[in-house]
Motif scaffolding. Structure first.
Motif, short mmCIF file in Angstrom:
data_model
loop_
_atom_site.label_atom_id
_atom_site.label_comp_id
_atom_site.label_asym_id
_atom_site.label_seq_id
_atom_site.Cartn_x
_atom_site.Cartn_y
_atom_site.Cartn_z
N ARG A 204 0.84 -1.21 0.00
CA ARG A 204 0.00 0.00 0.00
C ARG A 204 0.86 1.25 0.00
O ARG A 204 0.54 2.25 -0.64
CB ARG A 204 -0.92 0.00 1.22
CG ARG A 204 -1.91 -1.12 1.11
CD ARG A 204 -3.14 -0.92 1.94
NE ARG A 204 -4.06 -2.00 1.60
CZ ARG A 204 -4.85 -2.63 2.44
NH1 ARG A 204 -4.86 -2.25 3.70
NH2 ARG A 204 -5.63 -3.59 2.05
N SER B 132 2.16 -10.19 -3.01
CA SER B 132 1.29 -9.08 -2.58
C SER B 132 1.69 -7.80 -3.32
O SER B 132 0.83 -7.01 -3.72
CB SER B 132 1.42 -8.84 -1.06
OG SER B 132 0.71 -9.82 -0.37
N THR C 228 -0.86 -6.13 -5.86
CA THR C 228 -1.36 -4.79 -5.46
C THR C 228 -0.99 -3.75 -6.52
O THR C 228 -1.83 -2.94 -6.92
CB THR C 228 -0.78 -4.38 -4.09
OG1 THR C 228 -1.15 -5.36 -3.13
CG2 THR C 228 -1.30 -3.02 -3.65
N ASN D 34 -4.93 -7.36 -6.47
CA ASN D 34 -4.93 -7.89 -5.11
C ASN D 34 -6.35 -7.96 -4.56
O ASN D 34 -7.19 -7.12 -4.87
CB ASN D 34 -4.08 -6.98 -4.21
CG ASN D 34 -3.67 -7.66 -2.94
OD1 ASN D 34 -3.14 -8.76 -2.97
ND2 ASN D 34 -3.91 -7.01 -1.81
N GLU E 206 -8.37 -6.88 -2.04
CA GLU E 206 -8.20 -5.82 -1.04
C GLU E 206 -8.95 -6.12 0.26
O GLU E 206 -8.58 -5.63 1.32
CB GLU E 206 -8.70 -4.48 -1.60
CG GLU E 206 -7.88 -3.97 -2.78
CD GLU E 206 -6.51 -3.42 -2.36
OE1 GLU E 206 -6.42 -2.78 -1.31
OE2 GLU E 206 -5.53 -3.65 -3.11
#
Ligand code: FO1
Length: 330
Positions: free
Chosen positions: A10, A51, A55, A60, A62
């Motif tokens: 993230r 991941s 992402t 991904n 979420e």
């Protein structure tokens, strides 16, 4: 950036957005933890790298946090029925495609770095380059006390996903680490870096594992040797807000190594570079602002900013603040 899986991904997504908006001439290399990796059903599984891959390419899941969105689990049900995989670790069908491709390339003789490069060729990661921290197999094992009181170990994945880190860990072992070395891509990225960011990932089993690879810590401290500025500042982002882990079970890991679950304690665990530690700067959340004065007195260029990455805008603002912590310092 040094990073683990979900929290790291993230943050990288936010940094990618910040670079797109405000630093279009810059590029991002991510050195990813490989301590969570393991062999299962004859396949090499690399959760943190995957991941990142999923992402950054928008695939991904979420909600769950790991694996592919829109996943089915038909093959996993078969594997579990055969007893080949445990019922506490599910491999999605789409995800299995990645593991089969990776394992086939490894068996064909490619290094893990070459495999990661090849996986990235398929997906648009928006210019981000991923590097495994090491090409050596250094899986994390967790030592616990058995029912009889004797010490026994299990793979990190069993401790984390099966026992949800609820069995007290006596210590973490990076099995085989003595023979390991940083991957070539990690070393090249560090040499050319203008700034090194330490993601708000688990300080023990993600960042600690990356830094535990012989030569990695020195390479991070020497980062920027071939950059225009000569030395890259190292900026960390706290994975702890108001005494609690932002996600995951970092508190259990910190307890094992005797570090309190606090933004200040984690900063002191990394240490200020000026006193033989790692970091030049450290970002804490606004609610931890009272820690800033003490951190500055302790040798960190500390600042309090919003750490919650609620969406792309807040993640980009956090990344920009991390880059700004460098500017404020120099
Ligand atoms: N986490 C779980 O809690 N349960 C699972 O069944 C599971 C499967 C899984 C498969 C592939 C993969 O890449 C990751 C997976 N994870 C699963 C997440 C992962 O094992 C951990 O959260 C991380 O290793 C910790 O960072």
């Amino acid at each position: 950036m040094l990073a683990g899986g979900v929290g790291g991904a993230r943050f990288v997504r936010g940094l990618r957005e910040a670079v797109r908006r405000w630093h279009p001439d810059s590029s991002i290399d991510v050195i990813v933890n490989t301590g969570d990796d393991w062999w299962l059903a004859g396949l090499r599984i690399t959760p943190d790298l995957d991941s990142m891959l999923y992402t950054l390419s928008g695939q991904n899941d979420e909600v769950r946090g790991w694996g592919r969105v829109g996943e089915s689990e038909r093959v996993s049900a078969e594997l579990q029925a055969y007893g080949v995989t445990p019922d506490w670790f599910t491999l999605g069908d789409l995800d299995l495609g990645t593991h089969i491709a990776r394992s086939a390339w490894l068996r064909a003789g490619l290094t893990p770095s070459e495999v990661v490069a090849r996986l990235q060729e398929r997906w648009d990661l928006g210019g981000v380059r991923l590097h495994p921290a090491t090409d050596h197999e250094v899986d994390t094992h967790v030592w616990v006390a058995s029912d009889t009181g004797a010490e026994e170990d299990m793979h990190f994945q069993e401790w984390w996903t099966r026992y949800r880190a609820q069995v007290p860990a006596l210590r973490f072992e990076q099995r085989g680490v003595a023979d390991a070395a940083p991957s070539p891509g990690a070393l090249a990225a560090l040499e050319a870096a203008d700034v090194v960011l330490v993601a708000p990932s688990n300080p023990v089993v993600s960042i600690g594992t990356v830094l535990g690879i012989p030569g990695m810590r020195d390479a991070v401290l020497a980062a920027g040797s071939s950059s225009a500025t000569g030395r890259a500042p190292i900026v960390g982002v706290s994975p702890i807000i108001a005494g609690a882990a932002v996600r995951g079970m970092a508190d259990a890991c910190l307890t094992t190594i005797g570090v309190a679950t606090g933004a200040g304690a984690v900063a002191r665990h990394y240490g200020p570079r000026a006193a033989g530690g790692l970091l030049d700067a450290w970002l804490v959340d606004e609610v931890d602002e009272p820690l800033v004065a003490g951190l500055r007195a302790g040798g960190f260029a500390a600042a309090a900013v919003p750490l919650w990455m609620r969406d792309l805008d807040t993640a980009a603002a956090l990344a920009e603040a991390a880059l700004g912590a460098v500017a404020a310092r120099s």
